[in-house]
Scaffold this motif. Structure first.
Motif, PDB file in Angstrom:
ATOM      1  N   ARG A  21     -53.756 -30.375  81.742  1.00  0.00           N
ATOM      2  CA  ARG A  21     -54.515 -29.390  82.515  1.00  0.00           C
ATOM      3  C   ARG A  21     -53.949 -27.981  82.324  1.00  0.00           C
ATOM      4  NH1 ARG A  21     -56.520 -31.617  88.297  1.00  0.00           N
ATOM      5  NH2 ARG A  21     -57.892 -33.258  87.501  1.00  0.00           N
ATOM      6  N   ASP A  22     -52.638 -27.864  82.325  1.00  0.00           N
ATOM      7  CA  ASP A  22     -52.016 -26.555  82.073  1.00  0.00           C
ATOM      8  C   ASP A  22     -52.155 -26.150  80.612  1.00  0.00           C
ATOM      9  OD1 ASP A  22     -51.223 -26.078  84.699  1.00  0.00           O
ATOM     10  OD2 ASP A  22     -49.350 -27.191  84.421  1.00  0.00           O
ATOM     11  N   PHE A  23     -52.110 -27.121  79.717  1.00  0.00           N
ATOM     12  CA  PHE A  23     -52.199 -26.848  78.286  1.00  0.00           C
ATOM     13  C   PHE A  23     -53.502 -26.134  77.932  1.00  0.00           C
ATOM     14  CE2 PHE A  23     -52.846 -28.212  73.806  1.00  0.00           C
ATOM     15  CZ  PHE A  23     -51.672 -27.714  73.263  1.00  0.00           C
ATOM     16  N   VAL A  24     -54.584 -26.457  78.640  1.00  0.00           N
ATOM     17  CA  VAL A  24     -55.877 -25.820  78.378  1.00  0.00           C
ATOM     18  C   VAL A  24     -56.099 -24.565  79.218  1.00  0.00           C
ATOM     19  CG1 VAL A  24     -56.966 -27.939  77.559  1.00  0.00           C
ATOM     20  CG2 VAL A  24     -57.159 -27.310  79.981  1.00  0.00           C
ATOM     21  N   GLY A  25     -55.071 -24.116  79.915  1.00  0.00           N
ATOM     22  CA  GLY A  25     -55.175 -22.853  80.639  1.00  0.00           C
ATOM     23  C   GLY A  25     -55.127 -22.950  82.150  1.00  0.00           C
ATOM     24  N   GLY A  26     -54.995 -24.161  82.680  1.00  0.00           N
ATOM     25  CA  GLY A  26     -54.904 -24.304  84.132  1.00  0.00           C
ATOM     26  C   GLY A  26     -56.224 -24.001  84.821  1.00  0.00           C
ATOM     27  N   CYS A  56     -63.963 -28.837  73.849  1.00  0.00           N
ATOM     28  CA  CYS A  56     -64.057 -29.427  75.192  1.00  0.00           C
ATOM     29  C   CYS A  56     -62.710 -29.798  75.789  1.00  0.00           C
ATOM     30  CB  CYS A  56     -64.949 -30.653  75.166  1.00  0.00           C
ATOM     31  SG  CYS A  56     -64.311 -32.019  74.169  1.00  0.00           S
ATOM     32  N   GLY A  57     -61.687 -29.954  74.937  1.00  0.00           N
ATOM     33  CA  GLY A  57     -60.366 -30.313  75.450  1.00  0.00           C
ATOM     34  C   GLY A  57     -60.407 -31.609  76.229  1.00  0.00           C
ATOM     35  N   CYS A  58     -59.891 -31.554  77.442  1.00  0.00           N
ATOM     36  CA  CYS A  58     -59.804 -32.745  78.301  1.00  0.00           C
ATOM     37  C   CYS A  58     -60.873 -32.723  79.393  1.00  0.00           C
ATOM     38  CB  CYS A  58     -58.394 -32.880  78.873  1.00  0.00           C
ATOM     39  SG  CYS A  58     -57.683 -31.347  79.484  1.00  0.00           S
ATOM     40  N   PHE A  59     -61.962 -32.036  79.125  1.00  0.00           N
ATOM     41  CA  PHE A  59     -63.167 -32.035  79.969  1.00  0.00           C
ATOM     42  C   PHE A  59     -63.041 -31.232  81.257  1.00  0.00           C
ATOM     43  CE2 PHE A  59     -63.635 -36.482  78.038  1.00  0.00           C
ATOM     44  CZ  PHE A  59     -64.237 -35.997  76.892  1.00  0.00           C
ATOM     45  N   ARG A  60     -62.349 -30.108  81.204  1.00  0.00           N
ATOM     46  CA  ARG A  60     -62.281 -29.239  82.389  1.00  0.00           C
ATOM     47  C   ARG A  60     -63.693 -28.860  82.844  1.00  0.00           C
ATOM     48  NH1 ARG A  60     -58.868 -23.701  82.106  1.00  0.00           N
ATOM     49  NH2 ARG A  60     -60.217 -23.460  80.294  1.00  0.00           N
ATOM     50  N   GLY A  61     -64.531 -28.452  81.908  1.00  0.00           N
ATOM     51  CA  GLY A  61     -65.939 -28.192  82.216  1.00  0.00           C
ATOM     52  C   GLY A  61     -66.776 -29.449  82.051  1.00  0.00           C
ATOM     53  N   GLY A  62     -66.353 -30.302  81.133  1.00  0.00           N
ATOM     54  CA  GLY A  62     -67.115 -31.496  80.820  1.00  0.00           C
ATOM     55  C   GLY A  62     -67.399 -32.385  82.017  1.00  0.00           C
ATOM     56  N   ILE A  63     -66.437 -32.509  82.915  1.00  0.00           N
ATOM     57  CA  ILE A  63     -66.631 -33.330  84.125  1.00  0.00           C
ATOM     58  C   ILE A  63     -67.889 -32.879  84.862  1.00  0.00           C
ATOM     59  CG2 ILE A  63     -65.675 -33.832  86.440  1.00  0.00           C
ATOM     60  CD1 ILE A  63     -64.158 -35.282  84.225  1.00  0.00           C
ATOM     61  N   HIS A  64     -68.052 -31.581  85.002  1.00  0.00           N
ATOM     62  CA  HIS A  64     -69.201 -31.026  85.726  1.00  0.00           C
ATOM     63  C   HIS A  64     -70.493 -31.202  84.931  1.00  0.00           C
ATOM     64  CE1 HIS A  64     -66.480 -29.241  88.681  1.00  0.00           C
ATOM     65  NE2 HIS A  64     -65.697 -29.005  87.642  1.00  0.00           N
ATOM     66  N   LEU A  84     -58.615 -34.998  74.019  1.00  0.00           N
ATOM     67  CA  LEU A  84     -59.764 -35.889  74.201  1.00  0.00           C
ATOM     68  C   LEU A  84     -59.333 -37.201  74.841  1.00  0.00           C
ATOM     69  CD1 LEU A  84     -61.800 -35.312  70.932  1.00  0.00           C
ATOM     70  CD2 LEU A  84     -62.383 -34.584  73.241  1.00  0.00           C
ATOM     71  N   HIS A  85     -58.181 -37.713  74.425  1.00  0.00           N
ATOM     72  CA  HIS A  85     -57.638 -38.935  75.029  1.00  0.00           C
ATOM     73  C   HIS A  85     -57.410 -38.717  76.537  1.00  0.00           C
ATOM     74  CE1 HIS A  85     -55.183 -42.496  75.651  1.00  0.00           C
ATOM     75  NE2 HIS A  85     -54.251 -41.715  76.155  1.00  0.00           N
ATOM     76  N   ALA A  86     -56.803 -37.595  76.901  1.00  0.00           N
ATOM     77  CA  ALA A  86     -56.565 -37.298  78.320  1.00  0.00           C
ATOM     78  C   ALA A  86     -57.878 -37.221  79.085  1.00  0.00           C
ATOM     79  CB  ALA A  86     -55.787 -35.989  78.460  1.00  0.00           C
ATOM     80  N   GLY A  87     -58.873 -36.624  78.471  1.00  0.00           N
ATOM     81  CA  GLY A  87     -60.177 -36.534  79.127  1.00  0.00           C
ATOM     82  C   GLY A  87     -60.816 -37.891  79.328  1.00  0.00           C
ATOM     83  N   MET A  88     -60.824 -38.694  78.282  1.00  0.00           N
ATOM     84  CA  MET A  88     -61.485 -40.002  78.341  1.00  0.00           C
ATOM     85  C   MET A  88     -60.731 -41.009  79.202  1.00  0.00           C
ATOM     86  SD  MET A  88     -64.343 -39.848  76.581  1.00  0.00           S
ATOM     87  CE  MET A  88     -64.809 -41.470  76.003  1.00  0.00           C
ATOM     88  N   VAL A  90     -57.986 -40.337  81.432  1.00  0.00           N
ATOM     89  CA  VAL A  90     -57.442 -39.895  82.717  1.00  0.00           C
ATOM     90  C   VAL A  90     -58.497 -39.168  83.552  1.00  0.00           C
ATOM     91  CG1 VAL A  90     -55.707 -38.421  83.843  1.00  0.00           C
ATOM     92  CG2 VAL A  90     -55.094 -39.733  81.797  1.00  0.00           C
ATOM     93  N   GLU A  91     -59.075 -38.131  82.986  1.00  0.00           N
ATOM     94  CA  GLU A  91     -59.959 -37.269  83.782  1.00  0.00           C
ATOM     95  C   GLU A  91     -61.292 -37.914  84.142  1.00  0.00           C
ATOM     96  OE1 GLU A  91     -58.870 -34.807  85.346  1.00  0.00           O
ATOM     97  OE2 GLU A  91     -57.017 -34.452  84.232  1.00  0.00           O
ATOM     98  N   LEU A  92     -61.921 -38.590  83.201  1.00  0.00           N
ATOM     99  CA  LEU A  92     -63.193 -39.242  83.543  1.00  0.00           C
ATOM    100  C   LEU A  92     -63.007 -40.320  84.605  1.00  0.00           C
ATOM    101  CD1 LEU A  92     -65.141 -39.470  80.157  1.00  0.00           C
ATOM    102  CD2 LEU A  92     -65.421 -37.826  82.019  1.00  0.00           C
ATOM    103  N   PRO A  93     -62.030 -41.242  84.464  1.00  0.00           N
ATOM    104  CA  PRO A  93     -61.822 -42.231  85.531  1.00  0.00           C
ATOM    105  C   PRO A  93     -61.481 -41.579  86.880  1.00  0.00           C
ATOM    106  CG  PRO A  93     -60.722 -42.957  83.539  1.00  0.00           C
ATOM    107  CD  PRO A  93     -61.185 -41.540  83.294  1.00  0.00           C
TER     108      PRO A  93
END
Length: 164
Positions: A21-26, A56-64, A84-88, A90-93
């Motif tokens: 989350r911080d890696f993509v700018g917090g 898209c990174g880890c889906f900071r916007g993608g979730i929405h 992408l792994h973190a998004g798929m 961690v973040e999506l679940p």
């Protein structure tokens, strides 16, 4: 050759500690919500449209976007497989969206070639992608996006000031 720091792969420990989350700018909640609101209010995004979230990174916007769009209409592409792994994984679940995006709707690619998805996009969004690239990569991006943007579609490139 690494173009920028965004190609650095995060470890599993980094991801479990939410360092992605911080890696993509917090500003995870604020920026993610803002991206979605902007695309709906100013980009004309509708639930039935296909969206390519470029960088898209880890889906900071993608979730929405995933919550807003009809199932199957969100696609994400990034140069960084660990994001992408973190998004798929961690973040999506975490958002209750564990099975909302298939792996065939996300792509790791450093040359902006989205033709592998096999679809034309109504909207393409790139948030703070070009700020990290040399001119020849920006031109390559334009060339590749022109191939997958449907006639009448919109490609929005936005810049957000990073805290990094």
């Amino acid at each position: 050759m690494e173009l920028n720091d965004y190609q650095r792969q995060l470890s599993e420990q980094d991801i479990q500690q939410d360092n992605h989350r911080d890696f993509v700018g917090g500003l995870w909640d604020e920026v993610g919500e803002w991206q979605s609101r902007f695309m709906i209010e100013h980009g004309g995004l509708k639930p039935e449209m296909r969206l390519l979230d470029l960088g898209c990174g880890c889906f900071r916007g993608g979730i929405h976007f995933i919550q807003y769009l009809r199932p199957g209409n969100y696609y994400g592409m990034d140069i960084n497989a660990s994001l992408l792994h973190a998004g798929m994984e961690v973040e999506l679940p975490r958002a209750g969206l564990a099975h909302s995006v298939d792996w065939d709707h996300v792509l790791v690619h450093g040359q902006f070639d989205a033709s592998g998805f096999g679809v034309q996009f109504d909207r393409i969004l790139a948030v703070s992608v070009w700020t990290h690239l040399p001119l020849n990569h920006i031109l390559l991006c334009l060339y590749q996006m022109a191939k997958v943007l449907m006639h009448g579609g919109i490609f929005l490139r936005l810049y957000l000031r990073s805290r990094r």
